[in-house]
Design an enzyme around this catalytic site. Structure first.
Site, PDB file in Angstrom:
ATOM      1  N   SER A   1       6.594  23.546  17.988  1.00 37.70           N
ATOM      2  CA  SER A   1       6.051  24.818  17.486  1.00 37.70           C
ATOM      3  C   SER A   1       7.116  25.900  17.499  1.00 37.70           C
ATOM      4  O   SER A   1       6.996  26.887  16.766  1.00 37.70           O
ATOM      5  CB  SER A   1       4.913  25.331  18.372  1.00 37.70           C
ATOM      6  OG  SER A   1       4.032  24.339  18.710  1.00 37.70           O
TER       7      SER A   1
ATOM      8  N   HIS B   1       5.571  20.434  11.150  1.00 35.34           N
ATOM      9  CA  HIS B   1       4.712  21.185  12.059  1.00 35.34           C
ATOM     10  C   HIS B   1       3.265  21.146  11.592  1.00 35.34           C
ATOM     11  O   HIS B   1       2.888  21.814  10.634  1.00 35.34           O
ATOM     12  CB  HIS B   1       5.230  22.633  12.145  1.00 35.34           C
ATOM     13  CG  HIS B   1       4.461  23.483  13.092  1.00 35.34           C
ATOM     14  ND1 HIS B   1       3.845  24.655  12.712  1.00 35.34           N
ATOM     15  CD2 HIS B   1       4.190  23.325  14.404  1.00 35.34           C
ATOM     16  CE1 HIS B   1       3.238  25.178  13.764  1.00 35.34           C
ATOM     17  NE2 HIS B   1       3.431  24.393  14.802  1.00 35.34           N
TER      18      HIS B   1
ATOM     19  N   GLU C   1       4.000  22.370   7.957  1.00 38.06           N
ATOM     20  CA  GLU C   1       5.246  23.050   7.591  1.00 38.06           C
ATOM     21  C   GLU C   1       6.409  22.070   7.782  1.00 38.06           C
ATOM     22  O   GLU C   1       6.491  21.398   8.813  1.00 38.06           O
ATOM     23  CB  GLU C   1       5.433  24.301   8.452  1.00 38.06           C
ATOM     24  CG  GLU C   1       4.401  25.376   8.119  1.00 38.06           C
ATOM     25  CD  GLU C   1       4.403  26.523   9.093  1.00 38.06           C
ATOM     26  OE1 GLU C   1       4.731  27.639   8.696  1.00 38.06           O
ATOM     27  OE2 GLU C   1       4.059  26.300  10.275  1.00 38.06           O
TER      28      GLU C   1
ATOM     29  N   ASN D   1       2.816  30.563  12.228  1.00 36.93           N
ATOM     30  CA  ASN D   1       2.715  31.208  13.536  1.00 36.93           C
ATOM     31  C   ASN D   1       3.231  32.642  13.508  1.00 36.93           C
ATOM     32  O   ASN D   1       2.775  33.487  14.279  1.00 36.93           O
ATOM     33  CB  ASN D   1       3.429  30.393  14.611  1.00 36.93           C
ATOM     34  CG  ASN D   1       2.537  29.257  15.103  1.00 36.93           C
ATOM     35  OD1 ASN D   1       1.313  29.328  14.986  1.00 36.93           O
ATOM     36  ND2 ASN D   1       3.144  28.216  15.633  1.00 36.93           N
TER      37      ASN D   1
HETATM   38  N1  LIG Z   1      -1.365  22.296  20.757  1.00 33.72           N
HETATM   39  C1  LIG Z   1      -1.139  22.879  19.579  1.00 33.72           C
HETATM   40  O1  LIG Z   1      -1.981  23.642  19.057  1.00 33.72           O
HETATM   41  C2  LIG Z   1       0.128  22.608  18.829  1.00 33.72           C
HETATM   42  C3  LIG Z   1       0.190  22.916  17.447  1.00 33.72           C
HETATM   43  C4  LIG Z   1       1.347  22.583  16.723  1.00 33.72           C
HETATM   44  C5  LIG Z   1       2.425  22.002  17.381  1.00 33.72           C
HETATM   45  N2  LIG Z   1       2.354  21.739  18.745  1.00 33.72           N
HETATM   46  C6  LIG Z   1       3.510  21.085  19.364  1.00 33.72           C
HETATM   47  O2  LIG Z   1       3.225  19.688  19.461  1.00 33.72           O
HETATM   48  C7  LIG Z   1       3.886  19.130  20.597  1.00 33.72           C
HETATM   49  C8  LIG Z   1       2.857  18.475  21.488  1.00 33.72           C
HETATM   50  O3  LIG Z   1       1.914  19.454  21.897  1.00 33.72           O
HETATM   51  P1  LIG Z   1       0.469  19.050  22.454  1.00 33.72           P
HETATM   52  O4  LIG Z   1      -0.326  20.316  22.464  1.00 33.72           O
HETATM   53  O5  LIG Z   1      -0.055  17.857  21.749  1.00 33.72           O
HETATM   54  O6  LIG Z   1       0.844  18.650  23.952  1.00 33.72           O
HETATM   55  P2  LIG Z   1      -0.015  17.770  24.971  1.00 33.72           P
HETATM   56  O7  LIG Z   1       0.457  18.170  26.326  1.00 33.72           O
HETATM   57  O8  LIG Z   1      -1.472  17.852  24.666  1.00 33.72           O
HETATM   58  O9  LIG Z   1       0.456  16.268  24.661  1.00 33.72           O
HETATM   59  C9  LIG Z   1       1.732  15.812  24.928  1.00 33.72           C
HETATM   60  C10 LIG Z   1       1.654  14.334  25.263  1.00 33.72           C
HETATM   61  O10 LIG Z   1       2.978  13.842  25.423  1.00 33.72           O
HETATM   62  C11 LIG Z   1       2.966  12.892  26.483  1.00 33.72           C
HETATM   63  N3  LIG Z   1       4.340  12.745  26.978  1.00 33.72           N
HETATM   64  C12 LIG Z   1       5.006  13.462  27.908  1.00 33.72           C
HETATM   65  N4  LIG Z   1       6.273  13.003  28.022  1.00 33.72           N
HETATM   66  C13 LIG Z   1       6.404  11.997  27.126  1.00 33.72           C
HETATM   67  C14 LIG Z   1       7.457  11.138  26.753  1.00 33.72           C
HETATM   68  N5  LIG Z   1       8.656  11.219  27.325  1.00 33.72           N
HETATM   69  N6  LIG Z   1       7.229  10.202  25.813  1.00 33.72           N
HETATM   70  C15 LIG Z   1       6.007  10.115  25.216  1.00 33.72           C
HETATM   71  N7  LIG Z   1       4.969  10.904  25.514  1.00 33.72           N
HETATM   72  C16 LIG Z   1       5.168  11.831  26.464  1.00 33.72           C
HETATM   73  C17 LIG Z   1       1.973  13.442  27.494  1.00 33.72           C
HETATM   74  O11 LIG Z   1       1.477  12.393  28.331  1.00 33.72           O
HETATM   75  C18 LIG Z   1       0.903  14.031  26.572  1.00 33.72           C
HETATM   76  O12 LIG Z   1      -0.097  13.067  26.276  1.00 33.72           O
HETATM   77  C19 LIG Z   1       4.625  20.291  21.247  1.00 33.72           C
HETATM   78  O13 LIG Z   1       5.929  20.319  20.767  1.00 33.72           O
HETATM   79  C20 LIG Z   1       3.844  21.517  20.766  1.00 33.72           C
HETATM   80  O14 LIG Z   1       4.608  22.697  20.764  1.00 33.72           O
HETATM   81  C21 LIG Z   1       1.230  22.008  19.459  1.00 33.72           C
END
Ligand SMILES: NC(=O)c1ccc[n+]([C@@H]2O[C@H](COP(=O)([O-])OP(=O)(O)OC[C@H]3O[C@@H](n4cnc5c(N)ncnc54)[C@H](O)[C@@H]3O)[C@@H](O)[C@H]2O)c1
Length: 312
Positions: free
Chosen positions: A120, A141, A153, A192
């Protein structure tokens, strides 16, 4: 990239929904996570998402089996990425963690495999720095909930090969997404940044006592938000008349909040551990059951909206 396997790294909030998008578009998907329990939860979440889509007549019951049969889950990184033409990295927003994972990928992915990050906030230039497959790397994204929001994106770096950008955009479009390419990298990308501008002003109005949270939220949901589902601010300006918008912006910009730090109204809540829905209180109060129900109802409405948008 057709007939190829997609691999999603990280099965949390974003990863499970991203996996669902590709599986629904008939691509074999491997979802990888380091945590077996989270993987099981991802499977349940996808099933729940699909059930709701059936309830809303967006897909038929037999689609559930078809989509789920395209999905496999793994805690074995080598197995998960082997044969993948596209890898989507959706691990937590911690740069060291992401870079560590890319280092591992260098030795185990195919020579044509494309690696996309769902970050993000990190710039693609920073993510790709020192990575041997930087010319096959970019940001894609997705927006939460990834299986329902059409926007993705796409942000290439200066090193990303043109054919990689083209392939990814074509692929995302084939999966029903609106893949919007940024011509230049910028923090927060487009969505964002626009969202943050609105939140800044919403917090200012709240702090100044102009209206309470519920009133401010309803102004967006029942006002501009209804139009924003179909028209962006630039076309809205065109339709309103640019002479009018020259006055609106010229008169209002000096009045708008222009702070460059997080709003005190948010920071004060965070300091007293009022983190919003996940802690039971933020600007509103929540109980656990209510949060689950509210998320389900939000998704139900998004499915309806998606169906309308697909007729556009
Ligand atoms: N939550 C949102 O609204 C949102 C929106 C767009 C982008 N993002 C981006 O997406 C990415 C993930 O965010 P999220 O909200 O899904 O996070 P999350 O914490 O819900 O999920 C992350 C997952 O990654 C796993 N993980 C940790 N280390 C790991 C590794 N080395 N290898 C594989 N898996 C691993 C964790 O167990 C967890 O299940 C981030 O970069 C975040 O900025 C989030």
């Amino acid at each position: 990239m057709s007939h190829q396997t997609i691999c999603v790294l990280g099965s949390g909030t974003m990863g499970h929904g991203i996996g669902q998008v590709f599986a629904a578009a008939s691509f074999p998907v491997v979802i990888y996570d380091i945590n077996e329990q989270v993987l099981q939860l991802a499977k349940t979440r996808i099933h729940t998402n699909l059930k709701l889509m059936v309830e809303e007549n967006y897909i038929s019951e037999i689609e559930i089996d078809r989509i789920e049969s395209n999905l496999t889950y793994s805690t074995d990184l080598i197995h998960a990425v082997s044969g993948a033409s596209l890898i989507i990295e959706a691990v937590p927003e911690i740069i060291e963690l992401k870079k560590e994972l890319y280092e591992k990928l260098e030795f185990i992915i195919g020579e044509n495999t494309i690696v996309a990050s769902n970050t993000s906030t990190y710039s693609i230039e920073r993510l790709a720095e020192g990575v041997s497959f930087a010319d096959r790397m970019l940001v894609v994204h997705f927006f939460n909930p990834a299986h329902l929001v059409r926007l993705v994106e796409v942000v290439p770096s200066k090193q990303t090969k043109a054919e990689v950008i083209e392939q990814v955009i074509e692929f995302l479009s084939a999966c029903g997404k609106n893949a919007v390419r940024l011509q230049k990298d910028i923090p927060g990308f487009i969505a964002n940044r626009l969202q943050a501008a609105v939140v800044r002003e919403a917090m200012y109005l709240l702090e100044q006592g102009i209206a309470d949270a519920r009133a401010i939220d309803s102004v967006i949901a029942d006002g501009p938000g209804m139009r924003w589902a179909f028209d962006g601010p630039i076309q809205i300006a065109d339709f309103g008349g640019l002479d009018i918008w020259e006055k609106v912006t010229g008169n209002l910009f000096p009045e708008l909040d222009a702070r460059t730090t997080a709003p005190s109204s948010i920071s004060e809540k965070v300091q007293s551990n009022k983190l919003g829905a996940k802690s039971g209180e933020g600007f509103y109060q929540y109980d656990r059951e209510e949060v689950t129900l509210a998320a389900k109802e939000r998704d139900r409405k998004l499915i309806k909206l998606l169906a309308i948008k697909e007729t556009e």
